[in-house]
Structures are given as structure tokens and as C-alpha cells.
Design a protein around this motif. Structure first.
Motif, PDB file in Angstrom:
ATOM      1  N   VAL A   1      -9.505   4.110   1.375  1.00  0.00           N
ATOM      2  CA  VAL A   1      -9.800   3.486   0.086  1.00  0.00           C
ATOM      3  C   VAL A   1     -10.468   4.557  -0.762  1.00  0.00           C
ATOM      4  O   VAL A   1     -11.439   5.194  -0.327  1.00  0.00           O
ATOM      5  N   LEU A   2      -9.932   4.783  -1.974  1.00  0.00           N
ATOM      6  CA  LEU A   2     -10.459   5.801  -2.867  1.00  0.00           C
ATOM      7  C   LEU A   2     -11.107   5.129  -4.066  1.00  0.00           C
ATOM      8  O   LEU A   2     -10.480   4.307  -4.744  1.00  0.00           O
ATOM      9  N   ASP A   3     -12.342   5.492  -4.333  1.00  0.00           N
ATOM     10  CA  ASP A   3     -13.066   4.859  -5.435  1.00  0.00           C
ATOM     11  C   ASP A   3     -13.882   5.907  -6.173  1.00  0.00           C
ATOM     12  O   ASP A   3     -14.159   6.998  -5.653  1.00  0.00           O
TER      13      ASP A   3
ATOM     14  N   SER B   1      -6.148   1.269  -2.094  1.00  0.00           N
ATOM     15  CA  SER B   1      -5.915   1.726  -0.728  1.00  0.00           C
ATOM     16  C   SER B   1      -4.669   2.592  -0.691  1.00  0.00           C
ATOM     17  O   SER B   1      -3.744   2.418  -1.494  1.00  0.00           O
ATOM     18  N   VAL B   2      -4.630   3.537   0.246  1.00  0.00           N
ATOM     19  CA  VAL B   2      -3.464   4.380   0.424  1.00  0.00           C
ATOM     20  C   VAL B   2      -3.375   4.771   1.893  1.00  0.00           C
ATOM     21  O   VAL B   2      -4.404   4.941   2.563  1.00  0.00           O
TER      22      VAL B   2
ATOM     23  N   THR C   1      -1.914  17.128   3.025  1.00  0.00           N
ATOM     24  CA  THR C   1      -1.136  16.188   2.220  1.00  0.00           C
ATOM     25  C   THR C   1      -1.888  15.937   0.920  1.00  0.00           C
ATOM     26  O   THR C   1      -3.071  15.628   0.919  1.00  0.00           O
ATOM     27  N   GLY C   2      -1.181  16.075  -0.199  1.00  0.00           N
ATOM     28  CA  GLY C   2      -1.795  15.891  -1.503  1.00  0.00           C
ATOM     29  C   GLY C   2      -1.299  16.943  -2.482  1.00  0.00           C
ATOM     30  O   GLY C   2      -0.338  17.665  -2.188  1.00  0.00           O
ATOM     31  N   PRO C   3      -1.954  17.020  -3.636  1.00  0.00           N
ATOM     32  CA  PRO C   3      -3.156  16.272  -4.028  1.00  0.00           C
ATOM     33  C   PRO C   3      -2.857  14.866  -4.549  1.00  0.00           C
ATOM     34  O   PRO C   3      -1.792  14.608  -5.095  1.00  0.00           O
ATOM     35  N   ILE C   4      -3.843  13.997  -4.353  1.00  0.00           N
ATOM     36  CA  ILE C   4      -3.790  12.614  -4.817  1.00  0.00           C
ATOM     37  C   ILE C   4      -4.727  12.489  -6.018  1.00  0.00           C
ATOM     38  O   ILE C   4      -5.913  12.840  -5.930  1.00  0.00           O
ATOM     39  N   ALA C   5      -4.198  11.997  -7.122  1.00  0.00           N
ATOM     40  CA  ALA C   5      -5.006  11.777  -8.320  1.00  0.00           C
ATOM     41  C   ALA C   5      -5.619  10.381  -8.275  1.00  0.00           C
ATOM     42  O   ALA C   5      -4.954   9.411  -7.902  1.00  0.00           O
TER      43      ALA C   5
ATOM     44  N   ILE D   1       0.850  -1.183   0.000  1.00  0.00           N
ATOM     45  CA  ILE D   1       0.000   0.000   0.000  1.00  0.00           C
ATOM     46  C   ILE D   1       0.885   1.232   0.000  1.00  0.00           C
ATOM     47  O   ILE D   1       1.791   1.353   0.829  1.00  0.00           O
ATOM     48  N   PRO D   2       0.674   2.193  -0.916  1.00  0.00           N
ATOM     49  CA  PRO D   2       1.499   3.396  -0.901  1.00  0.00           C
ATOM     50  C   PRO D   2       1.332   4.169   0.399  1.00  0.00           C
ATOM     51  O   PRO D   2       0.232   4.244   0.951  1.00  0.00           O
ATOM     52  N   PHE D   3       2.424   4.725   0.887  1.00  0.00           N
ATOM     53  CA  PHE D   3       2.431   5.497   2.130  1.00  0.00           C
ATOM     54  C   PHE D   3       2.917   6.895   1.783  1.00  0.00           C
ATOM     55  O   PHE D   3       4.098   7.104   1.492  1.00  0.00           O
ATOM     56  N   LEU D   4       2.007   7.853   1.822  1.00  0.00           N
ATOM     57  CA  LEU D   4       2.313   9.231   1.476  1.00  0.00           C
ATOM     58  C   LEU D   4       2.601  10.010   2.748  1.00  0.00           C
ATOM     59  O   LEU D   4       1.737  10.140   3.614  1.00  0.00           O
TER      60      LEU D   4
END
Length: 312
Positions: free
Chosen positions: A220-222, A32-33, A67-71, A3-6
Motif C-alpha cells: 500500500v503506497l500513501d 494497493s499494488v 521493478t519500477g519506477p512507480i509514480a 489491484i494492479p500487478f506489475l
């Protein structure tokens, strides 16, 4: 699968919402992130005495440290972004500050012109409590105050006011682990930014801050194309929630309730005035926050509020 960890660095954080900001991470729908965010002010160190000047990630503070932005690849305007909070773990310290403003509202509270006061909190995640320097303890209820996407307009937009087109500084204490927040996708790939961790907050965030803290959040991003509403709304483990945002509290209230009536019409197959009659018995209206220029109201319909009947 890893899982990516930002993590928050100068290259992975922002103090504004902007459709032109390049993403710091791209994920696919359903991914998931794990995201770590600093407190809203971007503190890098724990204050040891109230009001102590500690270093912050941004030397000049212009907004929330997000934190971001996340695409989210493939998300497009007209879709809804589903942000599911799997877990939220506060850092071990936080702060609350009140008395910084001198305005018409604070004068009603008889606190204008005073010295800003601080509560410094030690956060014990295993025990589920936070304790301040006065010896007072409260139970944890962690959530993120800011979860949002940028307006589809040029320029940089402040993180302070929540917006109907994309959320942001919603400050809703119901959005704890197990909840899903639905945001209108405003720009291609969504460009989600998050932060403003709160270890606990009362409805209203009446002093202007909650227990502000860093947070590690599993998400979880959907992308959803059949959401019940096209406005900001949420599903929590116990309830359905709709939101209204406006500098006029009456209009914020009407926005939250109107969205809930639309949802109830879909749920129960009711004419709208009948839905209003039922809402009068089962829907709770709560002031989300009065701290952010644009005030918030949320309408709450508990999942068990209406039972099926054999009549009809």
C-alpha cells in the motif's frame, strides 16, 4: 476493484535510480499494488549447480534488478512516502554468494584470494524454510533489500549505496510483512523502485548477499504529511526504527541514534539528554548491513519498551 500487478519485464525494470526515468505505473495515494521482482542479479532461471551461468534479464548487469519506477500521483518533495508491506512471498529458489571481494575487510576475515562460494537454496514457502545443497535449513523471514526513490539531481545513480535522501539499498531485515517504511519524497510523484528480495538475512549481510530471491510483494503506497520524522524511518509490528547511513560506521550510528532521540522527545515530551538516558536503557543499535559501500545502522525502540507511570 482490481489491484494492479506489475511484473518484471525489460520495460518495467531498472538498474539505476533516476529522476528522469518515466514511471511504469501510476497509482493514487492509498492504493494497493502487487509487484513481482526478480532477484538482485535479475536471474531468469534457477541455478542447478553452484556458479552456473544462467540468463539474466539485463545482459550487462550494472546494478540491482528493480521493478519500477512507480509514480504516486500528487506526492511532492517535502512529503513522506509511506510504503506498507502487506505480504511478501519469495520464489521457490534463491542463492547466497560470498568471497567475491578482496579488500581490507575480507582480509581481516582471512577469506581474501579464495574462490567465491555459493549456496543454492530450495525455498518452501508453506513450510517457512529454505534448504541449501549442503542439507542445511533456515527459517524464512522475507523482506525487500531495496526500496527507494531517486535523488533530486540529474543523472543515473547506482543502486548499491543506501541514501538518506530516499532510501534504496537499506537491507533491513525488520521490514517484513506488516511494516511501514517512510521515505522522504525527493521528486514529484516519488518514483519508487523496489526489489532485491531476501528470503532471510542476518543483521549485517556480512558475506555481501542474503538468500537472494525473486519476490511477490503486496504494497500500500500513501503520502504522509505529518510523519514523526522527515528522515528514513519505519514502524514494524513490534518496534519503531530509525536509520543512519555513512561509510563511517560511527557516523552511521550517530545518525540512527540522533533520529531516534528526536522521535523519543516527541513521544515522551522529554528534554533531549533525558531521552538519551532513557535510550541507553531501551534502544537497541544494530548494524543493518556492511555490504553496500555506505554502511547502515538502525536503532530499534520496541513498542512495549516504555510503560506509562503514575508518577509526575
Amino acid at each position: 476493484m482490481t489491484i494492479p500487478f506489475l511484473k518484471p519485464t525489460p520495460d518495467t525494470t531498472t538498474q539505476v535510480f533516476s529522476r528522469d526515468a518515466p514511471p511504469v505505473l501510476t497509482v493514487n495515494p492509498g492504493d494497493s499494488v502487487r509487484v513481482r521482482s526478480l532477484d538482485a542479479w535479475g536471474h531468469l532461471e534457477h541455478q542447478t549447480v553452484p556458479g552456473e551461468d544462467k540468463p539474466q534479464l539485463f545482459p550487462e548487469r550494472k546494478g540491482h534488478c528493480l521493478t519500477g519506477p512507480i509514480a504516486v500521483a500528487g506526492a511532492k518533495p517535502g512529503d513522506m512516502l509511506a510504503v506498507t508491506f502487506v505480504s511478501l512471498t519469495p520464489d521457490t529458489w534463491g542463492f547466497t554468494n560470498a568471497g567475491r571481494k578482496d579488500d581490507a575487510f575480507t582480509r581481516l576475515l582471512d577469506v581474501e584470494g579464495g574462490t567465491p562460494q555459493w549456496l543454492l537454496w530450495d525455498i518452501d514457502v508453506p513450510q517457512g524454510t529454505a534448504t541449501n545443497q549442503l542439507g542445511q535449513s533456515v527459517k524464512l523471514n522475507p523482506f525487500l533489500g531495496v526500496v527507494g526513490v531517486p535523488p533530486n539531481r540529474p543523472g543515473n545513480f547506482a543502486t548499491t549505496p543506501p541514501r538518506a535522501d530516499g532510501g534504496g539499498n537499506i537491507d533491513c531485515k525488520e521490514l517484513t510483512a506488516g511494516s511501514t517504511l517512510f521515505l522522504p519524497v525527493t521528486v514529484p510523484d516519488a518514483l519508487l523502485s523496489i526489489g532485491d528480495g531476501h528470503a532471510v538475512q542476518g543483521d549485517g549481510e556480512v558475506g555481501g548477499t542474503a538468500i537472494e530471491c525473486g519476490m511477490t510483494t503486496d504494497l500500500v503506497l500513501d503520502v504522509v504529511r505529518d510523519a514523526p520524522l522527515q528522515s528514513v524511518h519505519a514502524l514494524t509490528p513490534t518496534a519503531k526504527i530509525t536509520f543512519g547511513f555513512n561509510a563511517d560506521l560511527n557516523l552511521a550510528t550517530a545518525g540512527a541514534l540522533a533520529a531516534m532521540l528526536t522521535w523519543m522527545q516527541m513521544l515522551y515530551g522529554m528534554e533531549r539528554t533525558h531521552a538519551l538516558a532513557l535510550a541507553s536503557a531501551v534502544v537497541d543499535l544494530r548494524i543493518t548491513q556492511i555490504a553496500n559501500e555506505t554502511w547502515g545502522v538502525h536503532a530499534v525502540l520496541r513498542h512495549d519498551a516504555v510503560q506509562a507511570s503514575a508518577l509526575g
